[in-house]
Enzyme design. Structure first.
Site, PDB file in Angstrom:
ATOM      1  CG  HIS A  99      -6.564   7.644   1.369  1.00  0.00           C
ATOM      2  ND1 HIS A  99      -6.109   6.348   0.454  1.00  0.00           N
ATOM      3  CD2 HIS A  99      -5.680   6.790   2.105  1.00  0.00           C
ATOM      4  CE1 HIS A  99      -5.159   5.687   0.765  1.00  0.00           C
ATOM      5  NE2 HIS A  99      -4.996   6.014   1.652  1.00  0.00           N
ATOM      6  CG  ASP A 105      -5.174   3.895   4.383  1.00  0.00           C
ATOM      7  OD1 ASP A 105      -6.203   3.126   5.488  1.00  0.00           O
ATOM      8  OD2 ASP A 105      -4.260   4.485   4.042  1.00  0.00           O
ATOM      9  CG  ASP A 148      -0.537   6.171   1.832  1.00  0.00           C
ATOM     10  OD1 ASP A 148      -1.495   6.360   1.586  1.00  0.00           O
ATOM     11  OD2 ASP A 148       0.106   6.129   2.812  1.00  0.00           O
ATOM     12  CG  HIS A 192      -1.673   1.532   1.240  1.00  0.00           C
ATOM     13  ND1 HIS A 192      -2.570   1.672   0.463  1.00  0.00           N
ATOM     14  CD2 HIS A 192      -1.908   2.146   2.214  1.00  0.00           C
ATOM     15  CE1 HIS A 192      -3.284   2.807   0.638  1.00  0.00           C
ATOM     16  NE2 HIS A 192      -3.314   3.111   2.032  1.00  0.00           N
TER      17      HIS A 192
END
Length: 900
Positions: free
Chosen positions: A434, A189, A67, A65
């Site tokens: 996000h 997420d 970001d 994951h």
């Protein structure tokens, strides 16, 4: 020695197998050759590993994951710098994963964020690019989600979500062809999930969605009732809107004891036969206990385990080496009677397996807001956090549409158009992340987002300047520029022939008169003091970037407001000064049915060592009975009930933040007679905490982190003082559609206003020192339109974008939901052939919503729902006539030619 004259026919045959019958994708990407070693394996569902009947099939999904900005900037995350903040480098993840996948054909890996994949792929050699294409063609490297970033779902507007998926999926199509098309959504997420996001996935042709974060009460209830997976009805207006949705058991982390990354502390699997530390039996026993416990939650004999976490796989060998052992030693237990089958898989392959199980799935029709991770942690603060950044993003979307339209219709396409437009496309994709639009990043990352967006504005302004020069007469001396047109207001007033706004003796708005009837309607600014604790236990949770947690009840900022009233023929205004850091201008324009409130808040004082969260509250006599409505990402309205959730029996210890919902465009209350709606110019948190009330949070300044990862208090400053935020609300008050079924209904009027304030006219200015006014009138084009006539009021041309090979991407949307208006909620047809000036439509081909698949070729998995794509669709022989049903968005690749 091989006979040379026998080689050529064999090679030709192989080429024909790959090239015959291939059709280009909507992005215009051409088929590419794959290596001979990849011929025997397949991407997509056909290449999925076989599950075993009668066994518990455990799908291990190796993932990372990543970001697109959070604690570090996008580039810092990609290159791996600033390791003192976080040890994370995406380039090393991809370097390492590719090498590990090549070692074993059974290994699989998924990647999500196209922004990072694009950055990495462009840096690779041709040999490495071919290797990656082979892995994708074999299904060993699979793209899931596939948007430019994994977007937030509360603060985003649907137009920006569509755009960033379109751009990410176009890169995957152009680069990897059909095998690069994701089949599963992967929203693991984001801090809560919107129904509109699910609807967009359906319209983009996705077969399912995986979610990570579920409210802690909702999740406990679902685990107990075995409803972690469901068919989600994502629209009340659109047909066939059901989406298979799976809630991940461990959010997106591996199960305890099985984190094998360099960033983890779990022991590896030690299988040395003579090692005193050999732990194979203990590890396999723990794993079997874990998956058997999980299996009690799910309805099929398939479960999915996420084997990865934030920025994992920088040393992919650690993960894959241990997963290989886990698979091998667990499956060896089958000879001892174990009924567990473990293998490398992907979310898409998991979807295939559960789809084939033919289960009668539970259903859901509401959304997943608000999200709480514990009794005091309602993630409703980020609905408002960093309000100026949220507004800047909204301006970015507005200018992106302007830049796309002008770049598409400019008579001569200059060479820099595409690169400049792409710069803004990509930055806007990043801004949907996000931890970007949410305002939940570190301050230096927020600063970098602003820098990126400003530079992209500058780049795209070159396109708009060039296009406007051409459209006004191709005069190069016109130096059009983008910006805000500031006006000095000398006169203000408070009414028109449609409505009157009244103020009391203390300067507060107190009443509104509509159609000869006067109704109580008050507006005031108040604030909550943010809870300030050490976060060591629930009761000491602080209010922060993510969390809204007031320390007690709200407080009014003042008892008396200083006002000034001035009238003009065009607009009436009341200027209010509440205190030294809050002011507001209330406007009523001639002929309009709404009231505009332009607020200015900040610097929020903290000299009392207390953080504050500022709200604008409206109070009326509407008998709302605990019910209100908020929009879902600017599209359909969702019903909210105070202190209630549709899915489970709510236990609420934080009644204020627990009743806050994201408001992207509008919040509404109504009773049988009247309706009050407030529209906003950016995402904000809002609620109705008492009957007849609406409130929107406009600004926040807090002094302690909430300990959910940012590590900084939400204390924005400028010029050594607190940040000043400025914005607008639009108020509409009128008859309820319940008793007034005429057209347009009050809801219809709100829809028209909502579209207008979201994308108003963009003002360009240019110096006029080089010519006289008479020259301006005679030498330059005064008016230009690309459309031959106005579209119907319930139809919006959502997208006009330069595409591939002299084509354009068009989107038409129906603005209304079912039942909002007796006239404007009806299906409507438009003739695209007659729509444009001086051009003919040569071809019009429909695609899925994101423009990456031809609509006629997109077939979603059938989970027991009817898949007749033409249900209730009027048969139209003219291929240029487009029919739109309520809330429908249709996407086309169109080719035009000038009329002769």
């Amino acid at each position: 020695m091989v006979n040379g004259d026998k080689i050529f026919p064999l090679v030709l045959l192989v080429l024909q197998c790959f090239l015959v019958g291939i059709r280009t994708t909507p992005t215009g990407s051409k088929p590419f050759l794959i290596s001979p070693d990849a011929v025997n394996r397949q991407c997509g569902y056909e290449g999925c590993p076989a599950v075993k009947e009668g066994m518990l099939n455990v799908h291990l999904v190796a993932h990372t994951h990543d970001d697109v900005g959070w604690l570090k900037t996008v580039d810092q995350y990609y290159y791996g710098s600033r390791s003192t903040i976080q040890k994370a480098g995406v380039q090393y993840i991809l370097d390492s994963v590719i090498q590990e996948l090549l070692k074993d054909a059974t290994r699989r890996f998924i990647f999500v964020e196209s922004a990072f994949m694009h950055k990495w792929y462009t840096e690779q050699s041709e040999e490495m690019r071919q290797t990656v294409k082979d892995l994708v063609s074999e299904g060993r490297l699979e793209f899931i989600g596939g948007a430019w970033s994994m977007n937030d779902e509360a603060a985003v507007h649907y137009q920006s979500v569509i755009d960033q998926f379109t751009w990410g999926l176009r890169f995957l199509n152009d680069t990897f062809g059909e095998c690069g098309q994701p089949r599963a959504g992967w929203q693991i997420d984001p801090f809560g999930h919107s129904r509109e996001q699910g609807s967009l996935f359906v319209q983009m042709g996705y077969d399912g969605l995986f979610q990570g974060r579920l409210d802690f009460q909702d999740k406990s209830n679902r685990i107990a009732k075995r409803t972690m997976e469901m068919m989600w009805k994502t629209s009340d207006s659109l047909e066939q809107s059901e989406l298979f949705t799976s809630g991940l058991y461990y959010i997106y982390a591996p199960p305890p004891g099985f984190c094998f990354d360099v960033l983890c502390n779990d022991d590896p699997i030690i299988d040395g036969p003579y090692s005193a530390d050999n732990n194979v039996k203990e590890k396999v026993d723990l794993f079997l206990d874990t998956v058997h416990n999980m299996s009690k939650t799910f309805l099929t004999n398939n479960i999915i385990l996420t084997m990865g976490e934030d920025f994992h796989y920088q040393d992919a060998n650690m993960w894959f080496k241990n997963l290989d052992k886990l698979i091998r030693y667990t499956n060896q237990r089958q000879s001892e009677g174990s009924m567990v089958n473990v293998f490398y898989s992907t979310p898409s392959c998991y979807l295939k397996a559960v789809n084939e199980a033919n289960v009668n799935w539970p259903t859901k029709s509401d959304d997943f807001f608000p999200y709480a991770s514990d009794p005091t942690a309602f993630w409703t603060g980020y609905f408002t956090s960093r309000p100026t950044q949220k507004r800047y993003e909204r301006e970015g979307n507005h200018f992106l549409q302007v830049c796309k339209q002008l770049s598409a219709i400019a008579p001569m396409k200059e060479s820099f158009y595409e690169s400049h437009l792409t710069a803004l496309r990509e930055v806007m994709g990043v801004m949907q992340h996000h931890d970007a639009i949410t305002g939940t990043e570190k301050q230096h990352v927020a600063d970098d987002y602003a820098r990126m967006l400003y530079e992209a504005f500058e780049a795209c302004s070159a396109n708009t300047r060039s296009a406007l020069n051409q459209l006004t007469g191709e005069r190069d001396s016109f130096k059009f520029d983008w910006g805000y047109l500031m006006r000095q207001e000398d006169n203000v007033s408070i009414g028109n022939d449609r409505l009157t706004v009244h103020f009391d003796e203390n300067g507060f708005m107190s009443q509104i008169t509509i159609d000869g009837e006067t109704h109580p309607l008050k507006q005031n600014f108040l604030y909550y003091e943010g809870a300030y604790g050490n976060n060591e236990e629930f009761r000491n949770r602080s209010s922060g970037a993510y969390i809204f947690r007031p320390n007690g009840t709200e407080k009014a900022v003042t008892d008396v407001v200083e006002i000034q009233v001035v009238k003009s023929d065009l607009v009436q205004e009341v200027h209010q000064i509440f205190n030294e850091w809050i002011s507001q201008v209330i406007r009523v324009y001639a002929g309009q049915e709404h009231v505009e409130l332009e607020w200015l808040v900040g610097p929020i004082p903290i000299d009392d060592s207390k953080g504050k969260e500022i709200i604008s509250r409206f109070e009326s006599d509407i008998k709302s009975e605990g019910t209100f409505w908020t929009d879902s990402n600017g599209r359909e309205m969702l019903r909210r009930v105070r202190n209630h959730r549709d899915t489970w029996e709510l236990e609420l210890s934080e009644p204020v933040p627990g009743n806050y919902f994201p408001v992207t465009a509008k919040i509404t209350i109504e009773d049988e007679r009247h309706r009050l709606s407030v529209l906003n110019d950016r995402a904000q948190g809002g609620s109705s905490l008492a009957d007849g009330q609406l409130e929107l949070m406009v600004h926040r300044r807090l002094l302690r982190d909430d300990r959910f990862g940012v590590g900084e208090a939400l204390n924005e400053t400028q010029f050594n003082n607190g940040l000043v935020a400025r914005g607008k609300h639009w108020l509409m008050f009128g008859c309820s559609p319940i008793t007034n079924a005429g057209t347009p209904t009050q809801a219809a009027k709100e829809r028209f206003l909502q579209n207008k304030v979201h994308l108003p006219s963009w003002v360009f200015v240019a110096p006029s020192t080089d010519f006289t006014f008479d020259q301006y009138l005679t030498e330059f084009v005064q008016n230009f339109t690309f459309l031959s006539e106005s579209l119907p009021p319930n139809v919006h041309l959502l997208t006009v974008e330069p595409w591939k090979d002299d084509t354009m991407l068009l989107r038409f949307e129906h603005l209304f939901e079912k039942g909002e208006d007796s006239q404007y909620s009806l299906p409507i047809q438009i003739n695209v052939q007659d729509l444009f000036v001086n051009v003919n439509v040569v071809s019009l081909q429909e695609t899925t919503l994101a423009g990456n698949q031809w609509k006629e070729e997109s077939i979603r998995l059938d989970y027991g729902q009817k898949q007749n794509k033409n249900t209730n669709r009027t048969v139209i022989e003219n291929k240029f006539i487009v029919e739109l049903k309520p809330m429908e968005i249709r996407t086309f690749v169109i080719q035009l030619e000038k009329k002769k």
